[in-house]
Structures are given as C-alpha cells and as structure tokens.
Design an enzyme around this catalytic site. Structure first.
Site, mmCIF file in Angstrom:
data_model
loop_
_atom_site.group_PDB
_atom_site.id
_atom_site.type_symbol
_atom_site.label_atom_id
_atom_site.label_comp_id
_atom_site.label_asym_id
_atom_site.label_seq_id
_atom_site.Cartn_x
_atom_site.Cartn_y
_atom_site.Cartn_z
ATOM 1 C CE1 TYR A 213 -3.144 -2.911 0.296
ATOM 2 C CE2 TYR A 213 -3.431 -2.440 2.619
ATOM 3 C CZ TYR A 213 -3.745 -3.192 1.513
ATOM 4 O OH TYR A 213 -4.637 -4.229 1.613
ATOM 5 C CG HIS B 219 -1.564 -8.805 -0.230
ATOM 6 N ND1 HIS B 219 -1.092 -7.515 -0.127
ATOM 7 C CD2 HIS B 219 -2.899 -8.680 -0.337
ATOM 8 C CE1 HIS B 219 -2.103 -6.665 -0.180
ATOM 9 N NE2 HIS B 219 -3.209 -7.349 -0.312
ATOM 10 C CB SER C 202 -13.732 -4.446 -0.640
ATOM 11 O OG SER C 202 -12.485 -3.940 -1.041
ATOM 12 N N PRO C 203 -15.763 -4.508 2.519
ATOM 13 C CG PRO C 203 -15.956 -3.960 4.779
ATOM 14 C CD PRO C 203 -14.954 -4.060 3.669
ATOM 15 N N GLY D 211 -16.993 1.073 -1.748
ATOM 16 C CA GLY D 211 -17.775 2.300 -1.681
ATOM 17 C C GLY D 211 -19.135 2.227 -2.333
#
Length: 330
Positions: free
Chosen positions: A55, A126, A205-206, A210
């Site tokens: 990141y 990852h 990403s629950p 967005g």
C-alpha cells in the site's frame, strides 16, 4: 465494541482498513487526518488495524507506524506481503507476486522497520504465488512465528484446498478475502472450510469499494487516478446494473433507520463471531458511521430480504481485470 474470534486471536468485531489512506481511491487524504482517524478508531474500541507492504509502496506502513507510536499495545496489528508493484504510478492493482521463503523473510523485516514495531500480530500472505508450493511459503512464515517476529498467520484470497495445505504446515488464524453483499463468492467453499478448521474470516472491501454506501452515482464520481476506474464492476453497463441493486439496499436501510453502509456492515457481522470486517476510511466522520454498524441487529425476515435483494449471482462484472482474477482463489 464486541469481539470476534480469528482462530485463537481475539480482535474487535470491526477493524480499520488503511489502504485508502495511501493509495487507490483518488486524492490522498492528508496524513494528519489519517492519523487522527486511526487514533479515533482505537479510542472507540476499533483496535484491529490492517495494512500491507504494497500500500503506497510502503508509505502506508510508515503512516500506521507513526500513528501507533506510544499505542502499540492497544491494537492488533495486521500486515501482508507477497505483492510486488512493477509500476508505482499505476492505479491498477498489482499482479506480480513473490511467495518464495527468501522474499517472505526479507519482506517481514522491511515491514517491521517501516511500522517501527518488534512484532506483527497477524501476518498474511497477500496472494499465493502459483510458482511456489504453499507449504514452502507458510513454512517460512512459521519460522517467523518461532523467531517471535509474528504471532499469528493468515492468507488472502485463497481457495479451500490451499487453506487446508497451509493449515497442515502451521495453524492459520484468518483468511482475508473480499466479502460483502455484492461479493458472495466465499460462501460456497471457502467459508465452510474455514469453519471446519476453526479459522476466522476477515472481509475486505465490505462496502463494495464504496458502492454499498449509496453515495456513488456515476463513473464521473471517481478521480482519474482512482483504482475503481480499472475494475469491470464500475464500468459501462455493469455500473448501471449494480447501481440498481444498491437502490434496494438504500430502501432497506431507510426502512430500518440506518445508513446503507451500516446495513451492509451489520449484515456481515450477523454472519457469525468468527467474522471481522475491515472497512477502510481516511476520514473520522465515515469511521463513526461505520462503527455504528456494531449496534445494528436483524430479524430473520430482514436477513432474508437482504439475501433476496443481493443473491450471489446478482452483481454484474468481475471484481478485477483478468490479471487480478488470475490470482484469486489460488
């Protein structure tokens, strides 16, 4: 805040994903607001903090490290390794991976330096490297546990077979994958496997990157350097079809007197206390809204209505372009 159980590791039921503080979703937040958001999360009992070495090409770990200075013992700190970004300027997700034992231990030491800590609480692979047997990668990760640099091990975006093979080498505490109302894939094979083995699930990403907030109206809402412009679900006809689905979530949320974000997060929390979603935000106002989901409960009829609104095959488009999909479930 109530707790979730990831194997033998206890965490807050909601965590904080930090990726967006440094990359992917357009204009980067200022570091002062990001650190204030991290501090507000800890103060509110949201103490499960998630980052990764890729990141911001390490900048996110450095940011998290600054935020945790003097507060390290208050959090469960998770990071990841395995991705290598060939083009740091590209908004697209990286697709180059290295799961070799040598690289694993090199990456760990680099993460510890950037974070300014002596150990990682939960260290994930990852993505699995298809060129390296999972037993070799996890064997190296296990040696880091023995050395006291890591407490618990995790995997990200793997299938049930890989989980079993890894767990046979060293106990896996958590698997992190995308899971939300609009990404139901883990429910068929991976989640039952984890529950059989006593492994927790960490949905990233629950909020559908967005989409499930109900705030996204068109592709024009995304800055030019926003990663979502590269994802099939956010493009063309797929975008409009998925927007129609979100209208149902907005209606259900309104009838319950909560926000769409709170409804989506609460749905995940209702799936069991072995689930700990990590919604990401870089602003305190959205953090407070997300944490409100921990107070939302559902009747059986409400859960059935959500399942009917978002059946597993309802969403249009792949999660990533093909290069990214090739690394999912390996």
């Amino acid at each position: 805040m109530r707790e979730s159980q990831l194997g033998d590791l206890t965490v807050s039921c909601l965590g904080l994903g930090c990726m967006g503080m440094s990359q992917s979703y357009g204009v980067r937040a200022d570091d002062a607001e990001s650190i204030a958001t991290l501090h507000a999360a800890i103060d509110a009992g949201c103490t499960f903090i998630d980052t990764a070495d890729v990141y911001g090409d390490g900048e996110n770990e450095e940011l998290v490290g600054r935020a945790l200075a003097g507060r390290r013992d208050e959090v469960v700190l998770a990071t990841k390794f395995g991705f290598k970004r060939s083009d740091p300027t590209s908004p697209a997700p990286p697709t180059a991976v290295d799961g070799s034992p040598e690289y694993a231990l090199e990456a760990l030491d680099a993460s510890l330096r950037r974070l300014g800590v002596e150990h990682i609480d939960l260290w994930y692979l990852h993505r699995r490297d298809p060129q390296v047997p999972i037993e070799e990668t996890v064997g190296a990760m296990a040696s880091a546990v023995e050395a006291g640099k890591v407490r618990y091990l995790g995997l990200s975006e793997v299938n049930g077979e890989t989980v079993r093979a890894a767990h046979a080498v060293h106990p896996i505490s958590a698997v992190q994958s995308e899971w939300s109302l609009w990404t139901r894939d883990p429910e068929t094979v991976v989640l039952p496997t984890l529950r059989e083995l006593g492994i927790g699930f960490v949905p990233f990403s629950p909020l559908g990157r967005g989409f499930l907030t109900g705030q996204i109206k068109s592709e024009a809402d995304f800055p030019d350097d926003d990663m979502r412009r590269t994802l099939p679900r956010f493009q063309g006809e797929n975008f409009q079809r998925n927007l129609d689905l979100v209208e149902q979530v907005k209606a259900l949320a309104a009838s319950k007197g909560v926000t769409p974000s709170q409804l989506a997060l609460a749905w995940l929390l209702a799936q069991g206390n072995d689930v700990a979603p990590i919604p990401g935000t870089k602003r305190r106002k959205y953090l407070a809204e997300n944490l409100g989901a921990a107070e939302v409960s559902f009747s059986a009829d409400e859960l059935a209505a959500l399942d009917a609104a978002f059946p597993p095959d309802a969403v249009a488009g792949q999660r990533y372009q093909q290069g990214g999909m090739d690394l999912v479930g390996k």
